[in-house]
Design a protein around this motif. Structure first.
Motif, PDB file in Angstrom:
ATOM      1  N   LEU A   1      40.401  59.016   6.403  1.00 53.40           N
ATOM      2  CA  LEU A   1      40.601  59.957   7.487  1.00 53.40           C
ATOM      3  C   LEU A   1      40.097  61.348   7.112  1.00 53.40           C
ATOM      4  CD1 LEU A   1      44.285  59.021   8.471  1.00 53.40           C
ATOM      5  CD2 LEU A   1      42.165  58.149   9.487  1.00 53.40           C
ATOM      6  N   THR A   2      39.998  62.211   8.106  1.00 55.50           N
ATOM      7  CA  THR A   2      39.719  63.621   7.839  1.00 55.50           C
ATOM      8  C   THR A   2      41.039  64.347   7.627  1.00 55.50           C
ATOM      9  OG1 THR A   2      39.849  64.207  10.187  1.00 55.50           O
ATOM     10  CG2 THR A   2      37.671  63.527   9.335  1.00 55.50           C
TER      11      THR A   2
ATOM     12  N   SER B   1      42.191  66.869   9.264  1.00 60.08           N
ATOM     13  CA  SER B   1      42.842  67.144  10.557  1.00 60.08           C
ATOM     14  C   SER B   1      43.539  65.901  11.098  1.00 60.08           C
ATOM     15  CB  SER B   1      41.811  67.650  11.570  1.00 60.08           C
ATOM     16  OG  SER B   1      40.785  66.682  11.781  1.00 60.08           O
ATOM     17  N   GLU B   2      43.051  64.720  10.730  1.00 62.25           N
ATOM     18  CA  GLU B   2      43.678  63.472  11.177  1.00 62.25           C
ATOM     19  C   GLU B   2      44.885  63.111  10.314  1.00 62.25           C
ATOM     20  OE1 GLU B   2      39.947  60.820  12.860  1.00 62.25           O
ATOM     21  OE2 GLU B   2      40.115  61.138  10.690  1.00 62.25           O
ATOM     22  N   ASN B   3      44.802  63.419   9.024  1.00 60.47           N
ATOM     23  CA  ASN B   3      45.839  62.973   8.085  1.00 60.47           C
ATOM     24  C   ASN B   3      46.977  63.977   7.921  1.00 60.47           C
ATOM     25  OD1 ASN B   3      46.572  60.792   6.150  1.00 60.47           O
ATOM     26  ND2 ASN B   3      46.459  62.462   4.653  1.00 60.47           N
TER      27      ASN B   3
ATOM     28  N   ASN C   1      52.214  60.925   7.827  1.00 63.09           N
ATOM     29  CA  ASN C   1      51.204  60.333   6.950  1.00 63.09           C
ATOM     30  C   ASN C   1      51.495  60.624   5.480  1.00 63.09           C
ATOM     31  OD1 ASN C   1      49.531  59.131   8.948  1.00 63.09           O
ATOM     32  ND2 ASN C   1      48.706  61.147   9.457  1.00 63.09           N
TER      33      ASN C   1
END
Length: 356
Positions: A261-262, A264-266, A283
């Motif tokens: 993931l990036t 910002s996603e994680n 996460n």
């Protein structure tokens, strides 16, 4: 052998799979804690062998006998000691492994480490049989933690290629925790049970075995617990979980999937829920910088296939120093994942109480 864990509440396990008994001593428990023996026996029965087609047919009652540390089911503050007698051993099944180590087992490594004096009957001190000790210790400790608002639950995350529904990592209900804590085939989505059992039965009929993953959650841990760098929460839990035979991997939160993931996603964004700081997602698995964040601790442990299989396998003859073959006899689990669930819960409990 390093059979002692903990620095505040210490557990020391002893015994062998085919010895007279196995047992555990728990030192450092607070005094005055009532232990519900009926609930403790429920946890022991979840791990006990012989109760399911996915498990070994070896039947053991696994009823612990308390030697010290309890009076009237209340802790005295003295070391709590218990033994579990082995009543259904068949040591003759292991005659062909004295000189020929079983693939996937500790036999060869232990032969070298202990100069050939290791007990190979049923795996000896390396056997999963000794996890009954951990479930006893964890069963006691979980009751103490629960009174302090900390609940632990786990489920079969996967067997082979069949997966259960994952935990909601931000919170699970008390009802789900209670249900999972009393099931021998613990699943969030019970509709997955038939497919998982079929997966196990297919390999059993072939004389083979299969592994899987156990997911565990610790809910109610306050923020600020942990001693980084080398005694952070992941470190301590991992150390206890890797004491469970057959565990070969562990991940927290998004784990290895998070590596794809990036940021910002994680990343888990913060918000106030009244006066309490929480995150919308989890996460990070309840751990930041090795310290609890106040969100549930979530981790998954990979459990390898049972190495004892009846299919012929290549090995060596240590006496004659030549190559040979072996077919493992005895009574073994085609899949140990269901019985590993209460063991992983127990390992988490032992780890957590040492950080409180």
């Amino acid at each position: 052998m390093g059979s002692v864990f903990g620095n505040k509440v210490k557990i020391s396990v002893f015994g062998e799979s085919h010895g007279t008994a196995i047992g555990v001593v728990i030192d450092g428990l607070p005094s005055g804690e009532h232990i519900d023996m009926e609930e403790l026996n429920v946890q022991m029965s979840r791990r006990a062998p012989g109760g399911d087609k996915t498990a070994t047919p070896r039947k053991e009652a696994d009823k612990p006998q308390i030697l010290s540390g309890l009076i009237g089911d209340v802790t005295t503050g003295a070391p709590l000691a218990a033994v579990i007698y082995n009543t259904n051993t068949r040591s003759q099944d292991y005659g062909n492994v004295m000189d020929s180590p079983r693939p996937g087992h500790s036999d060869y490594a232990a032969f070298v480490r202990y100069s050939g004096y290791n007990d190979v009957r049923g795996g000896g001190h390396f056997s999963g049989r000794l996890t009954a000790n951990m479930v006893f210790a964890g069963g006691v400790i979980r009751q103490i933690l629960k009174r302090r608002g900390i609940d632990i639950a786990a489920h079969i995350y996967s067997i082979g290629k069949v997966c259960d529904k994952a935990f909601d990592p931000t919170r699970i209900s008390p009802e789900l925790i209670d249900r999972l804590n009393h099931e021998k085939f613990a699943l969030v989505d019970k509709s997955k049970e038939a497919a998982m059992r079929e997966e196990v039965e297919n390999v059993r009929l072939k004389g083979d075995s299969i592994g899987g993953v156990v997911e565990c959650i610790v809910q109610g841990m306050p923020a600020g617990i942990g001693e980084p760098m080398f005694f952070g929460v992941e470190n301590v839990i991992s150390s206890a979980v890797f004491g469970v035979p057959a565990v070969k991997g562990i991940e927290f939160g998004s784990g290895f999937a998070g590596s794809r993931l990036t940021g910002s996603e994680n990343n888990d964004e913060f918000y106030y829920d009244g006066d309490i700081v929480k995150t919308y997602t989890n996460n990070h698995g309840g751990i930041l910088g090795g310290i609890t964040s106040g969100m549930p601790i979530v981790f998954r442990a990979a459990v390898k296939p049972t190495p004892s299989i009846s299919l012929p396998q290549n090995t060596v003859d240590l006496t004659n120093k030549e190559n040979t073959a072996i077919s493992v006899k005895g009574r073994h689990d085609p899949c140990i994942v269901p019985r590993a669930v209460p063991v992983i819960e127990a390992a988490a409990a032992v780890a957590v109480i040492n950080m409180m």
